[in-house]
Write a protein that holds these residues in place. Structure first.
Motif: not given
Length: 397
Positions: A57-67, A142-148, A150-154, A159-161
């Motif tokens: 998936x080339x996720x930006x925060x892949x550690x969520x899955x194994x955690x 999620x707040x950290x991801x949100x602030x880093x 740009x743009x509502x779509x991203x 957040x959905x990721x």
């Protein structure tokens, strides 16, 4: 020289303990082997989750899955499913709180304060159980991801990721727990019963030789009473083991295998556990009766000798329960039935002895009435235990 020798002995002792731990893990099923299985399955689940999240998936925060995969790896499949539902609910709640406040108020300091306040409040919801703190954790990430972003779509995508990665991790964790040696802890119910039975047997084995010699002093009977009363923690552990065993059969494919279809089930074990619990309470009451003075009573010695023989026969019944094993349950139940019959004969001898000696069972100043009543109650519990296990063994057979 002495200090060096002591250090060497300590290291040798630790090495011996470590060697014995590994030998137990590879020799038979127990806590050591369960520990290795959980570590191995968690490693496998985490690795698969990481590969999917990072490489596929080339996720930006892949550690969520194994955690997530490791977090919901529980001692039973049922608990894995329950905890994964609670964990997913907590993460979704945290992400939704951040999403709602973030899109409405923007990524500023006040928004973070509100996110923390609301997320921590939701985390107190009893339905989420031990996963409650994950609401705030997810909201902060999620707040950290949100602030880093740009743009509502991203931001919406990121957040959905997080939610998707958590779902993937939980799904992989449950799949590994179900497909790779799913934990089936029938024996944990037996272990709890064995431990309680050992306590009962040890106490009875200490009591009847002393009673055969004469009237025990109050220090001795007080010690017996304290030992019988100090079983609350063991009873709690036994009930916890029984609950774990019952949970391990839920949603577990291994229970469909032929070797597990004939298992006696847990109703019989639960009844035995309850009988042992009541027996220990009755033994405590019996020791309180022995605290009453028998000084100057000429009938005390023949009565106590009969009573000691009765307790010895009861200890033989308890000894069978110390080796309770589902694989030999029918033979053990038949032996328990025979020994219970012998104990009933010894109980009748006690009652007959009170009649022969014309002992007053209604005199509150004498302990004979209390001792005979408790002996009768002990027999009722062991007779009940014998019948329960025999019925369970017949159903299994």
């Amino acid at each position: 020289m002495t200090r060096g020798t002591t250090t060497e002995r300590t290291e040798t002792g630790r090495l011996t303990e470590l060697t014995q731990w590994w030998r137990r893990a590879f020799s038979y099923s127990g806590d050591e082997r369960d520990t290795l299985l959980v570590i191995g399955k968690s490693t496998l689940a985490a690795t698969l989750a990481w590969v999917i999240a990072y490489d596929v998936l080339d996720a930006r925060s892949p550690a969520f899955a194994p955690f997530s995969a490791v977090l919901i790896m529980q001692v039973t499949v049922y608990r894995s499913v329950v905890q994964s539902l609670r964990y997913v609910g907590a993460v979704v709640a945290g992400v939704l709180v951040q999403a709602a406040l973030g899109f409405l108020a923007g990524p500023d300091q006040l928004t973070f304060v509100l996110v923390a306040l609301i997320a921590l409040t939701i985390g107190r919801w009893p339905v989420l159980g031990v996963q409650g703190p994950q609401v705030a954790t997810a909201a902060f990430f999620a707040f950290s991801t949100y602030t880093s972003s740009s743009g509502d779509a991203q931001r919406f995508f990121r957040l959905g990721e997080i939610v998707v990665l958590v779902l993937i991790g939980c799904a992989i964790g449950i799949a590994v727990n179900v497909l790779v040696v799913p934990p089936l802890r029938y024996r944990s119910a037996e272990y709890g019963i064995r431990n309680l039975a050992h306590t009962l047997y040890d106490l009875l084995a200490d009591m009847y030789p002393v009673l055969a010699e004469g009237v025990p002093d109050q220090d001795t009977t007080g010690g017996w009473r304290d030992r019988a009363a100090r079983t609350e923690e063991m009873i709690g552990q036994a009930r916890s083991g029984l609950q774990t065993a019952k949970e391990s059969a839920l949603l577990n494919p291994r229970r469909l295998l032929r070797r597990y279809r004939g298992h006696p089930g847990f109703q019989g074990y639960e009844a035995v556990l309850g009988a042992l619990e009541r027996t220990l309470y009755q033994l405590a009451s019996l020791t309180r009766g022995l605290d009453r003075s028998l000084e100057g009573d000429e009938a005390r010695q023949p009565f106590l000798q009969r009573y000691a023989v009765f307790l010895e026969s009861v200890s033989a019944v308890a000894e069978v329960l110390t080796t309770l094993d589902e694989t030999t349950l029918f033979q053990q139940a038949k032996r328990l039935e025979r020994l219970t019959g012998e104990a009933e004969t010894r109980h009748n001898d006690v009652v007959e002895e009170t009649r022969r000696l014309s002992l007053s069972l209604a005199d509150p100043s004498a302990p004979y009435g209390v001792l005979v009543i408790e002996a009768t109650r002990l027999m009722e519990e062991f007779r009940y235990t014998s019948e329960i296990l025999l019925d369970a063994a017949k159903d299994t057979d």
